[in-house]
Motif scaffolding. Structure first.
Motif, PDB file in Angstrom:
ATOM      1  N   ASP A 197       1.868  10.568  -5.083  1.00 11.54           N
ATOM      2  CA  ASP A 197       0.862   9.672  -4.503  1.00 11.54           C
ATOM      3  C   ASP A 197      -0.353   9.719  -5.429  1.00 11.54           C
ATOM      4  O   ASP A 197      -1.132  10.684  -5.406  1.00 11.54           O
ATOM      5  CB  ASP A 197       0.548  10.185  -3.092  1.00 11.54           C
ATOM      6  CG  ASP A 197      -0.495   9.365  -2.364  1.00 11.54           C
ATOM      7  OD1 ASP A 197      -1.276   8.663  -3.022  1.00 11.54           O
ATOM      8  OD2 ASP A 197      -0.539   9.459  -1.121  1.00 11.54           O
ATOM      9  N   SER A 216      -2.222   2.263  -5.493  1.00  9.88           N
ATOM     10  CA  SER A 216      -2.751   1.405  -4.425  1.00  9.88           C
ATOM     11  C   SER A 216      -4.054   0.742  -4.844  1.00  9.88           C
ATOM     12  O   SER A 216      -4.837   1.323  -5.609  1.00  9.88           O
ATOM     13  CB  SER A 216      -3.027   2.272  -3.190  1.00  9.88           C
ATOM     14  OG  SER A 216      -3.640   1.503  -2.176  1.00  9.88           O
ATOM     15  N   TYR A 250      -5.780   8.461  -6.174  1.00 14.00           N
ATOM     16  CA  TYR A 250      -7.118   8.746  -6.718  1.00 14.00           C
ATOM     17  C   TYR A 250      -7.126   8.890  -8.246  1.00 14.00           C
ATOM     18  O   TYR A 250      -8.147   9.276  -8.824  1.00 14.00           O
ATOM     19  CB  TYR A 250      -7.699  10.012  -6.066  1.00 14.00           C
ATOM     20  CG  TYR A 250      -7.844   9.839  -4.571  1.00 14.00           C
ATOM     21  CD1 TYR A 250      -8.780   8.954  -4.042  1.00 14.00           C
ATOM     22  CD2 TYR A 250      -7.008  10.505  -3.681  1.00 14.00           C
ATOM     23  CE1 TYR A 250      -8.887   8.742  -2.675  1.00 14.00           C
ATOM     24  CE2 TYR A 250      -7.109  10.300  -2.311  1.00 14.00           C
ATOM     25  CZ  TYR A 250      -8.057   9.419  -1.815  1.00 14.00           C
ATOM     26  OH  TYR A 250      -8.164   9.215  -0.467  1.00 14.00           O
ATOM     27  N   ASN A 289      -6.119  14.893  -1.863  1.00 10.21           N
ATOM     28  CA  ASN A 289      -6.654  14.754  -0.502  1.00 10.21           C
ATOM     29  C   ASN A 289      -5.929  15.765   0.357  1.00 10.21           C
ATOM     30  O   ASN A 289      -4.711  15.642   0.521  1.00 10.21           O
ATOM     31  CB  ASN A 289      -6.378  13.332   0.028  1.00 10.21           C
ATOM     32  CG  ASN A 289      -6.857  13.146   1.456  1.00 10.21           C
ATOM     33  OD1 ASN A 289      -7.431  14.049   2.047  1.00 10.21           O
ATOM     34  ND2 ASN A 289      -6.604  11.968   2.017  1.00 10.21           N
ATOM     35  N   ARG A 327      -4.049  -4.426   1.731  1.00  5.83           N
ATOM     36  CA  ARG A 327      -2.721  -3.823   1.928  1.00  5.83           C
ATOM     37  C   ARG A 327      -1.823  -4.152   0.743  1.00  5.83           C
ATOM     38  O   ARG A 327      -0.799  -4.819   0.853  1.00  5.83           O
ATOM     39  CB  ARG A 327      -2.043  -4.278   3.249  1.00  5.83           C
ATOM     40  CG  ARG A 327      -2.823  -4.095   4.504  1.00  5.83           C
ATOM     41  CD  ARG A 327      -3.479  -2.729   4.648  1.00  5.83           C
ATOM     42  NE  ARG A 327      -2.583  -1.591   4.516  1.00  5.83           N
ATOM     43  CZ  ARG A 327      -2.882  -0.492   3.784  1.00  5.83           C
ATOM     44  NH1 ARG A 327      -4.023  -0.363   3.126  1.00  5.83           N
ATOM     45  NH2 ARG A 327      -2.033   0.489   3.731  1.00  5.83           N
ATOM     46  N   SER A 374      -6.143   0.134  -2.473  1.00  2.46           N
ATOM     47  CA  SER A 374      -7.037   0.479  -1.354  1.00  2.46           C
ATOM     48  C   SER A 374      -8.327   1.135  -1.807  1.00  2.46           C
ATOM     49  O   SER A 374      -9.388   0.875  -1.245  1.00  2.46           O
ATOM     50  CB  SER A 374      -6.329   1.417  -0.379  1.00  2.46           C
ATOM     51  OG  SER A 374      -5.332   0.711   0.316  1.00  2.46           O
ATOM     52  N   LYS A 375      -8.252   2.023  -2.801  1.00  4.25           N
ATOM     53  CA  LYS A 375      -9.446   2.781  -3.182  1.00  4.25           C
ATOM     54  C   LYS A 375     -10.130   2.203  -4.409  1.00  4.25           C
ATOM     55  O   LYS A 375     -11.226   2.622  -4.758  1.00  4.25           O
ATOM     56  CB  LYS A 375      -9.078   4.249  -3.460  1.00  4.25           C
ATOM     57  CG  LYS A 375      -8.190   4.896  -2.429  1.00  4.25           C
ATOM     58  CD  LYS A 375      -8.873   5.119  -1.106  1.00  4.25           C
ATOM     59  CE  LYS A 375      -7.881   5.674  -0.098  1.00  4.25           C
ATOM     60  NZ  LYS A 375      -8.441   5.934   1.196  1.00  4.25           N
ATOM     61  N   GLY A 405       0.839  -1.200   0.000  1.00 10.29           N
ATOM     62  CA  GLY A 405       0.000   0.000   0.000  1.00 10.29           C
ATOM     63  C   GLY A 405       0.874   1.249   0.000  1.00 10.29           C
ATOM     64  O   GLY A 405       2.092   1.189   0.199  1.00 10.29           O
ATOM     65  N   ILE A 406       0.220   2.371  -0.222  1.00  4.69           N
ATOM     66  CA  ILE A 406       0.984   3.626  -0.342  1.00  4.69           C
ATOM     67  C   ILE A 406       1.628   4.018   0.985  1.00  4.69           C
ATOM     68  O   ILE A 406       2.767   4.499   1.008  1.00  4.69           O
ATOM     69  CB  ILE A 406       0.069   4.742  -0.887  1.00  4.69           C
ATOM     70  CG1 ILE A 406      -0.222   4.435  -2.360  1.00  4.69           C
ATOM     71  CG2 ILE A 406       0.727   6.111  -0.728  1.00  4.69           C
ATOM     72  CD1 ILE A 406      -1.065   5.440  -3.070  1.00  4.69           C
ATOM     73  N   SER A 407       0.925   3.790   2.090  1.00  2.00           N
ATOM     74  CA  SER A 407       1.503   4.174   3.396  1.00  2.00           C
ATOM     75  C   SER A 407       2.835   3.471   3.592  1.00  2.00           C
ATOM     76  O   SER A 407       3.842   4.089   3.954  1.00  2.00           O
ATOM     77  CB  SER A 407       0.542   3.802   4.531  1.00  2.00           C
ATOM     78  OG  SER A 407      -0.741   4.289   4.253  1.00  2.00           O
ATOM     79  N   TYR A 430      -2.150  15.268   2.587  1.00  2.00           N
ATOM     80  CA  TYR A 430      -2.733  14.088   3.243  1.00  2.00           C
ATOM     81  C   TYR A 430      -2.204  14.027   4.679  1.00  2.00           C
ATOM     82  O   TYR A 430      -1.010  13.840   4.902  1.00  2.00           O
ATOM     83  CB  TYR A 430      -2.332  12.848   2.434  1.00  2.00           C
ATOM     84  CG  TYR A 430      -2.655  11.507   3.059  1.00  2.00           C
ATOM     85  CD1 TYR A 430      -3.904  11.245   3.620  1.00  2.00           C
ATOM     86  CD2 TYR A 430      -1.708  10.486   3.043  1.00  2.00           C
ATOM     87  CE1 TYR A 430      -4.185  10.007   4.160  1.00  2.00           C
ATOM     88  CE2 TYR A 430      -1.989   9.242   3.572  1.00  2.00           C
ATOM     89  CZ  TYR A 430      -3.226   9.015   4.136  1.00  2.00           C
ATOM     90  OH  TYR A 430      -3.501   7.777   4.678  1.00  2.00           O
TER      91      TYR A 430
END
Ligand SMILES: Cc1ncc(COP(=O)(O)O)c(C=O)c1O
Length: 390
Positions: free
Chosen positions: A198, A228, A201, A170, A238, A230-231, A95-97, A121
Motif C-alpha cells: 500500500d 491512490s 504515502y 500509517n 475514488r 486520495s492523498k 482507490g486503495i480500499s 492501517y
C-alpha cells in the motif's frame, strides 16, 4: 471515515460532512483539510476533458482501465519514482480500499492467513475481516517491518500475502529500508507469497526522498503495488491504481466484476488524465508537500515542547501521522473521555493492532488542520497527559 446524519423536512440525509463538536480539535482525522481539496483545478481538468468530444469516456471502460489515462499516469509516476513505469503494468481501481478488497476476493479464501505489520492501517483490518482472513501481525522498528521476525514466521507458516505500507507508514510513520525491501522480495519468491504494498504515502515526502517504492520490483511477479489519488489530489474521486506483473494483471482483468462492468471509473480517470496532462496534478502535489511540511513541523514541535519525557515519538519524514509511545502500563483509550472534556481527540493505539494490543500508543494526524489548531491541539493533549500519574 466520518459521516453525519441530518433530518431536513423529515428526510434523513446522510452526508460526509464531519460531525465533530465545533470546539473539538480532532487529531484522529486522517484526511486532507477541506481547504486543500482542489475544486478549481478539477473544474479546469473537467472542462478540458469534456470538450475533447470523446464519448468513450462515458462508455464501458477497457478492462484494465483507459490506456490514455495509463500513459499519462505512467509518465507522472516515472518522473516521481525516478524509474520508468510501464503503462501496461497499470490497472485502474476505485482507490486503495477497493483495490485491497478486490485482491482479497481474487487471491484468498475465508480462513486463509495473511501477514500484516503491527501496527497497521486500522481500516484495512475491516476489509480483511469482511473476507474472513486470519490476520497475523509482525513487529516493526524504525526501519519498518523486522525481516528477521518475518523469516522466523515463514519457517512455520506461509501467508497468501503480506500487507505492508512501506513508506511513511500509517500509523507508525516509519519507512521500510531499501535493504529490507530487497530481502522481502527475495523471501516472497522463495516462499511463494504475494506482497501487497500500500504505497499511498510514497509521494508525500517532506524532508528527504524515501527508497524506491515496491512498484520497482514488479518483475518479481509477487509484488502488487497499490497507489491512490486520495492523498495527492482528492479522496472523493475514488480513483487509484494497481501496478503489477502481467501474470497477476491477467487475474484482475478476467475477474467477474470487470468482465461484467468493464474497467473501473472511466469517467473520473479521464478527468484526472486531463489534470495530469495540464500539469495540475504535479502542481497540487508540490503545494501539498509544502503545506504538510509546515503542518508536520507545527504539530511535532508543539509536542516536543509540551509532552512529558515518558512519551516518545520519531518525527516522520512524510505522510500524515505522528505515533506516540507511552510507558507500557498506559492504556491510551482510557484517556479519550478526559481528552474530549478538553476538546481534543486522537486515535488510540489498540485500533491499529489485529489483536487489539498496542494500548500504550496513540496516533495523531497533521493533515486536516492548519498550524494554529495543530499547535493548540497538541497543547490541549499534552495538558491532559501531564495531569496523568505516569
Ligand atoms: C495506509 C492507507 N491505505 C489506504 C487508505 C485509503 O485509500 P483510498 O482512499 O485510496 O481507498 C488510507 C487512508 O487513510 C491509508 O492511510
Amino acid at each position: 471515515m466520518n459521516r453525519s446524519t441530518y433530518i431536513i423536512d423529515k428526510i434523513k440525509i446522510v452526508t460526509s460532512n464531519f460531525d465533530i463538536p465545533p470546539e473539538r480539535i480532532d487529531l484522529s482525522i486522517g484526511q486532507p483539510g477541506t481547504s486543500l481539496l482542489p475544486l478549481a483545478a478539477l473544474a479546469q481538468a473537467a472542462q478540458h476533458c469534456l470538450t475533447q468530444k470523446n464519448p468513450y469516456i462515458l462508455a464501458y471502460g477497457a478492462e484494465q482501465g483507459n490506456g490514455y489515462f495509463h500513459e499519462a499516469l505512467a509518465g507522472f509516476l516515472s518522473e516521481q519514482y525516478n524509474f520508468k513505469v510501464d503503462p501496461d503494468q497499470l490497472f485502474t481501481t476505485a482507490g486503495i480500499s477497493q483495490g485491497l478488497d478486490f485482491i482479497c476476493r481474487l487471491f484468498t479464501r475465508p480462513g486463509d492467513t495473511i501477514f500484516v505489520e503491527k501496527p497497521t492501517y486500522s481500516l484495512a483490518l475491516g476489509i480483511f475481516a469482511d473476507c474472513r482472513l486470519n490476520v497475523v501481525g509482525l513487529p516493526m522498528d524504525e526501519d519498518g517491518l523486522i525481516i528477521e521476525v518475518l523469516e522466523e514466521a515463514l519457517a512455520h507458516q506461509t501467508p497468501v500475502f503480506l500487507y505492508t505500507i512501506p513508506t511513511f507508514q500509517n500509523p507508525a510513520g516509519c519507512t521500510l529500508s531499501s535493504a529490507r525491501r530487497k530481502k522481502l522480495v527475495q523471501l516472497s519468491q522463495e516462499h511463494n507469497f504475494l506482497i501487497v504494498a500500500d504505497e499511498v504515502y510514497q509521494l508525500l515526502a517532506y524532508t528527504s526522498a524515501p527508497p524506491s517504492p515496491m512498484a520497482k520490483y514488479t518483475e518479481a511477479a509477487t509484488v502488487i503495488s497499490l497507489g491512490s489519488f486520495s492523498k495527492i489530489l482528492a479522496p472523493g474521486l475514488r480513483l487509484g491504481w494497481i501496478q503489477t506483473h502481467p501474470d497477476l494483471m491477467n487475474r484482475l482483468t478476467t475477474s467477474g466484476l470487470i468482465i461484467s462492468g468493464g474497467g473501473l471509473n472511466p469517467f473520473t480517470s479521464a478527468i484526472v488524465q486531463s489534470a495530469i496532462e495540464l500539469g495540475l496534478q504535479e502542481k497540487q502535489l508540490s503545494y501539498l508537500k509544502e503545506v504538510y511540511l509546515q503542518r508536520k513541523n507545527a504539530l511535532n514541535s508543539a509536542l516536543r515542547m509540551n509532552l512529558p519525557e515518558s512519551v516518545s515519538f520519531v518525527e516522520p519524514g512524510g505522510g500524515y501521522f505522528t505515533w506516540l509511545q507511552f510507558p507500557p502500563h498506559v492504556d491510551t483509550e482510557k484517556l479519550i473521555p478526559e481528552a474530549h472534556k478538553h476538546d481534543v481527540s486522537f486515535a488510540a493505539g489498540s485500533f491499529f493492532s489485529p489483536q487489539g494490543d498496542l494500548k500504550n500508543y496513540l496516533r495523531l494526524s497533521f493533515a486536516y488542520y492548519e498550524e494554529p489548531k495543530l499547535k493548540e491541539g497538541a497543547e490541549r493533549l499534552a495538558a491532559v497527559i501531564n495531569r496523568q500519574p505516569f
